[in-house]
Design an enzyme around this catalytic site. Structure first.
Site, PDB file in Angstrom:
ATOM      1  CD  GLU A  99      -3.104   0.861   0.339  1.00 58.90           C
ATOM      2  OE1 GLU A  99      -2.536   1.573  -0.504  1.00 58.90           O
ATOM      3  OE2 GLU A  99      -4.296   1.002   0.624  1.00 58.90           O
ATOM      4  CG  ASP A 103      -5.949   8.971   6.319  1.00 63.83           C
ATOM      5  OD1 ASP A 103      -5.686   9.336   7.460  1.00 63.83           O
ATOM      6  OD2 ASP A 103      -6.651   9.653   5.553  1.00 63.83           O
ATOM      7  CB  THR A 104      -9.476   5.986   8.208  1.00 63.81           C
ATOM      8  OG1 THR A 104      -9.706   5.258   6.990  1.00 63.81           O
ATOM      9  CG2 THR A 104      -9.717   7.460   7.983  1.00 63.81           C
ATOM     10  N   GLY A 105      -7.374   3.470   7.924  1.00 61.36           N
ATOM     11  CA  GLY A 105      -7.235   2.011   8.028  1.00 61.36           C
ATOM     12  C   GLY A 105      -8.350   1.244   7.333  1.00 61.36           C
ATOM     13  CB  THR A 107      -8.154   1.431   2.016  1.00 62.46           C
ATOM     14  OG1 THR A 107      -8.886   2.642   1.873  1.00 62.46           O
ATOM     15  CG2 THR A 107      -7.864   0.830   0.647  1.00 62.46           C
ATOM     16  CG  ASP A 159      -3.904  11.143  -6.788  1.00 61.57           C
ATOM     17  OD1 ASP A 159      -3.936  10.378  -5.805  1.00 61.57           O
ATOM     18  OD2 ASP A 159      -4.929  11.486  -7.405  1.00 61.57           O
TER      19      ASP A 159
HETATM   20  P1  5GP Z   1      -7.698   4.913   4.497  1.00 62.26           P
HETATM   21  O1  5GP Z   1      -8.737   3.932   4.012  1.00 62.26           O
HETATM   22  O2  5GP Z   1      -6.613   4.278   5.324  1.00 62.26           O
HETATM   23  O3  5GP Z   1      -8.319   6.097   5.172  1.00 62.26           O
HETATM   24  O4  5GP Z   1      -7.063   5.570   3.227  1.00 62.26           O
HETATM   25  C1  5GP Z   1      -6.202   4.912   2.397  1.00 62.26           C
HETATM   26  C2  5GP Z   1      -6.206   5.561   1.041  1.00 62.26           C
HETATM   27  O5  5GP Z   1      -6.518   6.962   1.125  1.00 62.26           O
HETATM   28  C3  5GP Z   1      -4.824   5.498   0.456  1.00 62.26           C
HETATM   29  O6  5GP Z   1      -4.635   4.307  -0.266  1.00 62.26           O
HETATM   30  C4  5GP Z   1      -4.811   6.730  -0.425  1.00 62.26           C
HETATM   31  O7  5GP Z   1      -5.423   6.421  -1.651  1.00 62.26           O
HETATM   32  C5  5GP Z   1      -5.684   7.713   0.296  1.00 62.26           C
HETATM   33  N1  5GP Z   1      -4.925   8.673   1.130  1.00 62.26           N
HETATM   34  C6  5GP Z   1      -4.972   8.815   2.470  1.00 62.26           C
HETATM   35  N2  5GP Z   1      -4.160   9.807   2.882  1.00 62.26           N
HETATM   36  C7  5GP Z   1      -3.581  10.290   1.762  1.00 62.26           C
HETATM   37  C8  5GP Z   1      -2.627  11.354   1.526  1.00 62.26           C
HETATM   38  O8  5GP Z   1      -2.135  12.062   2.419  1.00 62.26           O
HETATM   39  N3  5GP Z   1      -2.292  11.565   0.233  1.00 62.26           N
HETATM   40  C9  5GP Z   1      -2.795  10.828  -0.799  1.00 62.26           C
HETATM   41  N4  5GP Z   1      -2.384  11.122  -2.032  1.00 62.26           N
HETATM   42  N5  5GP Z   1      -3.676   9.821  -0.608  1.00 62.26           N
HETATM   43  C10 5GP Z   1      -4.071   9.567   0.657  1.00 62.26           C
END
Ligand code: 5GP
Length: 178
Positions: A99, A103-105, A107, A159
């Protein structure tokens, strides 16, 4: 979009050094496990996966998976949808999810469950970046490149609305300024 390049958070040199360290650690851990399947999460992990995979000293194959994580601007809704599944048969194989950022976890948690349904021998996770302050769900990350703060990062595969994905370093932007 701002005309200025995003300020550097993690330089090319530091990324390269850390990717080599991760590759050495993963190679040692998987030394006796046969051919490991690296599952890259599109699009964000493509550069990290390319660099990491070339530095491993163990037999490996590459698969890709694509998900869309619903966001409003930079804020996650927690809803994840599968866009493209792995194409090869991963049953009985050792899987390492690659990966870009956790961020939140939500995904990564979804991906682990999804890939486990293919009945692999094991599923582990590797994330280049981790925002520990933003975690909403508990998810195991076996290999972490760098811990960062709660800021929006771009470059090295990441991005903002498709901008800055191929910057060679990791920079920060303020989504509210874009
Ligand atoms: P989660 O499900 O953990 O909140 O988010 C994971 C996905 O959010 C990452 O695979 C990415 O696509 C996107 N993401 C979270 N934070 C960032 C960031 O600071 N920059 C970018 N470009 N994508 C992020």
């Amino acid at each position: 979009m701002s005309e200025q390049p995003p300020p550097v958070l993690i330089s090319e040199t530091d990324i390269d050094k850390r990717v080599r360290e991760l590759a050495a650690e993963i190679s040692a851990d998987y030394a006796d496990k046969g051919n490991v399947v690296l599952v890259g999460v599109l699009k964000g992990s493509f550069i990290f996966l390319a660099d990491l995979s070339r530095r491993l000293s163990i037999p490996r194959t590459v698969e890709f998976i694509a998900v869309s994580s619903y966001r409003s601007g930079s804020v996650s809704s927690g809803a994840v949808r599968l866009v493209m599944d792995v194409r090869g048969n991963i049953e009985g194989r050792h899987v390492l999810i690659i990966e870009d950022i956790v961020d939140t976890g939500h995904t990564l948690k979804y991906l682990i469950g999804m890939l486990k349904s293919h009945r692999p021998a094991s599923v582990k996770t590797c994330a280049l970046l981790h925002k520990p302050g933003s975690a909403q769900v508990e998810v195991p990350i076996d290999y972490i490149g760098f811990g960062i703060g709660n800021e929006w990062v771009v470059g090295y595969g990441l991005d903002y609305a498709e901008h800055d994905r191929t910057l060679p370093y990791i920079g920060t932007i303020d989504p509210d300024d874009q």
